[in-house]
Design a protein around this motif. Structure first.
Motif, short mmCIF file in Angstrom:
data_model
loop_
_atom_site.label_atom_id
_atom_site.label_comp_id
_atom_site.label_asym_id
_atom_site.label_seq_id
_atom_site.Cartn_x
_atom_site.Cartn_y
_atom_site.Cartn_z
N LYS A 138 1.87 8.94 -39.07
CA LYS A 138 2.10 10.38 -38.95
C LYS A 138 1.97 10.89 -37.52
O LYS A 138 2.68 11.81 -37.11
N ASN A 139 1.06 10.29 -36.75
CA ASN A 139 0.82 10.82 -35.41
C ASN A 139 1.86 10.39 -34.37
O ASN A 139 1.83 10.86 -33.24
N LEU A 140 2.78 9.49 -34.75
CA LEU A 140 3.86 9.14 -33.83
C LEU A 140 5.06 10.06 -33.99
O LEU A 140 6.04 9.95 -33.25
N ASN A 141 5.02 10.92 -35.00
CA ASN A 141 6.01 11.99 -35.18
C ASN A 141 7.45 11.47 -35.25
O ASN A 141 8.34 11.98 -34.58
N ALA A 142 7.65 10.46 -36.08
CA ALA A 142 9.02 10.01 -36.33
C ALA A 142 9.75 11.07 -37.14
O ALA A 142 9.12 11.90 -37.81
N PHE A 222 4.76 2.18 -26.69
CA PHE A 222 4.17 1.27 -27.66
C PHE A 222 3.40 0.15 -26.98
O PHE A 222 2.25 -0.12 -27.31
N PHE A 223 4.02 -0.52 -26.01
CA PHE A 223 3.39 -1.69 -25.40
C PHE A 223 2.27 -1.34 -24.43
O PHE A 223 1.38 -2.16 -24.20
N ASN A 224 2.29 -0.13 -23.86
CA ASN A 224 1.28 0.23 -22.87
C ASN A 224 0.15 1.10 -23.42
O ASN A 224 -0.95 1.08 -22.86
N ALA A 225 0.41 1.85 -24.49
CA ALA A 225 -0.61 2.76 -25.01
C ALA A 225 -1.02 2.46 -26.44
O ALA A 225 -2.20 2.54 -26.78
N VAL A 226 -0.06 2.11 -27.29
CA VAL A 226 -0.36 1.91 -28.70
C VAL A 226 -0.89 0.50 -28.97
O VAL A 226 -1.98 0.33 -29.53
#
Length: 302
Positions: A138-142, A222-226
Motif C-alpha cells: 500500500k505504501n508504494l502507491n501503485a 527499489f534497489f537503493n531504498a526498498v
C-alpha cells in the motif's frame, strides 16, 4: 493456510493494552471457543468422531510395525526368506538384505527428486511473487486497479492448495517433476507476495521519499531504498518457505509428480509400515538438515 516465517516483532504485553483492546481480545477468544464447540458438537452428532473398531489393538499393531524400519534389514534381514503356499510348498526364496539395499537406492533417488521439486518451485515462486508484492504494497502507491488485481492474484494463489494445483498441472503437462515444480510455485507465489508486501509496508517511507526526490527511477528506488531495508526479512521468509516446500513436495508424488510421495503411496497401499517408517525417517532427516543449514545461513547473513 501455511508458510508463516518467524519474522521478528515486538510482542504486545497484555498489561500494556487498553481496556478496550483487552475487551476485544476477550470477545475474540470467546468467539473462537464458540466456533470450536460448534464444530465439535456437530461432528459428534453426525457420528464422525468415531475411533473405529479396536483402536488400541490397531495402534499397538501399527506401532510394532513402525518400530522396525525396513532399512534395518540391510544388516539383520534374512538372506533366505522363503514364501510358502498354503500347502507348504516354497514359492520363492528372497534375499531381504539385497532387496532392502535396492529399495534404499530408489529412496535416495526419490529424496533427490523431492529436493529438486522444492528448490526449483520455491525459486520460481519467489520470482513470481516479487512484482506482485511490490504492486500490492500500500505504501508504494501503485495504481489502485493494479494493486487490487495483484492482491486478488495473491489471495487466490494462497487459497488453492498445492495438491489441487498439482492435480490440474498433471493433466496439463503430464506426470513428472515439472507438475510438482509448477504446483509448488503457484501456491507459494501467494505467500511470497503477501510477505513481500507486508515487509515493504513496515518501511520508513522517509528514506524512500528522499531517494525519489533525487529523480530516481522506480527501479533505482527499489534497489537503493526498498531492497536494503527489507532484505533480511526477504531472506528469512525465503528460507522458511523453502524448508516448508521440502515437506510439502513429499506428498506431490501421490498425484504423479514423483519423489518421495510415490514411495509413500506405494508403502501405504501395500500396508508396508516398516518401509513407510524408513521413508518418514528420511523426510525427518532431510528437513532437519535443511533447518540446521538455514539457521546457520541466517546467523551469518542477518
Amino acid at each position: 493456510m501455511k508458510h508463516t516465517p518467524a519474522i521478528e516483532s515486538t510482542p504486545l504485553s497484555l498489561t500494556s493494552q487498553t481496556p478496550d483492546n483487552r475487551g476485544r481480545l476477550g470477545l475474540m477468544v470467546l468467539a473462537y471457543l464458540a466456533i470450536s464447540a460448534v464444530c465439535l458438537y456437530t461432528l459428534a452428532q453426525s457420528g464422525d468422531l468415531s475411533m473405529g473398531r479396536q483402536p488400541w489393538d490397531n495402534l499397538i499393531k501399527t506401532f510394532g510395525e513402525f518400530s522396525y524400519p525396513s532399512f534395518l534389514d540391510v544388516w539383520f534381514g534374512p538372506t533366505d526368506l522363503q514364501y510358502r503356499a498354503v500347502d507348504g510348498r516354497v514359492l520363492r526364496t528372497d534375499n531381504a538384505q539385497a532387496r532392502e539395499i535396492e529399495f534404499l537406492a530408489g529412496l535416495a533417488r526419490g529424496a533427490w527428486t523431492t529436493f529438486q521439486i522444492a528448490t526449483l518451485g520455491t525459486m520460481l515462486a519467489a520470482l513470481l511473487g516479487l512484482p506482485l508484492g511490490l504492486v500490492a504494497a500500500k505504501n508504494l502507491n501503485a495504481p489502485k486497479p493494479l494493486a487490487l488485481l495483484a492482491r486478488a492474484i495473491l489471495d487466490t494463489s494462497r487459497a488453492v492448495h498445492t495438491l489441487i494445483f498439482g492435480l490440474i498441472l498433471v493433466g496439463i503437462v503430464g506426470l513428472g517433476p515439472t507438475a510438482g515444480i509448477l504446483a509448488i510455485a503457484l501456491h507459494s507465489m501467494g505467500t511470497y507476495g503477501k510477505f513481500y508486501a507486508e515487509s515493504i509496508e513496515t518501511l520508513d517511507m522517509g528514506a524512500v521519499d528522499s531517494v525519489r526526490a533525487t529523480g530516481a527511477t522506480p527501479s533505482q528506488v527499489f534497489f537503493n531504498a526498498v531492497l536494503p531495508a527489507v532484505l533480511p526479512q526477504f531472506i528469512s521468509s525465503h528460507l522458511y518457505i523453502w524448508e516448508f516446500n521440502i515437506r510439502d513436495s513429499t506428498i506431490l508424488g501421490l498425484i504423479g509428480a514423483g519423489g518421495l510421495g510415490l514411495l509413500i503411496s506405494e508403502a501405504t497401499s501395500l500396508f508396508q509400515w516398516d518401509r513407510l517408517a524408513t521413508i518418514l525417517l528420511v523426510v525427518v532427516v532431510l528437513v532437519t538438515a535443511f533447518d540446521a543449514a538455514s539457521r546457520r545461513i541466517r546467523q551469518h547473513l542477518l
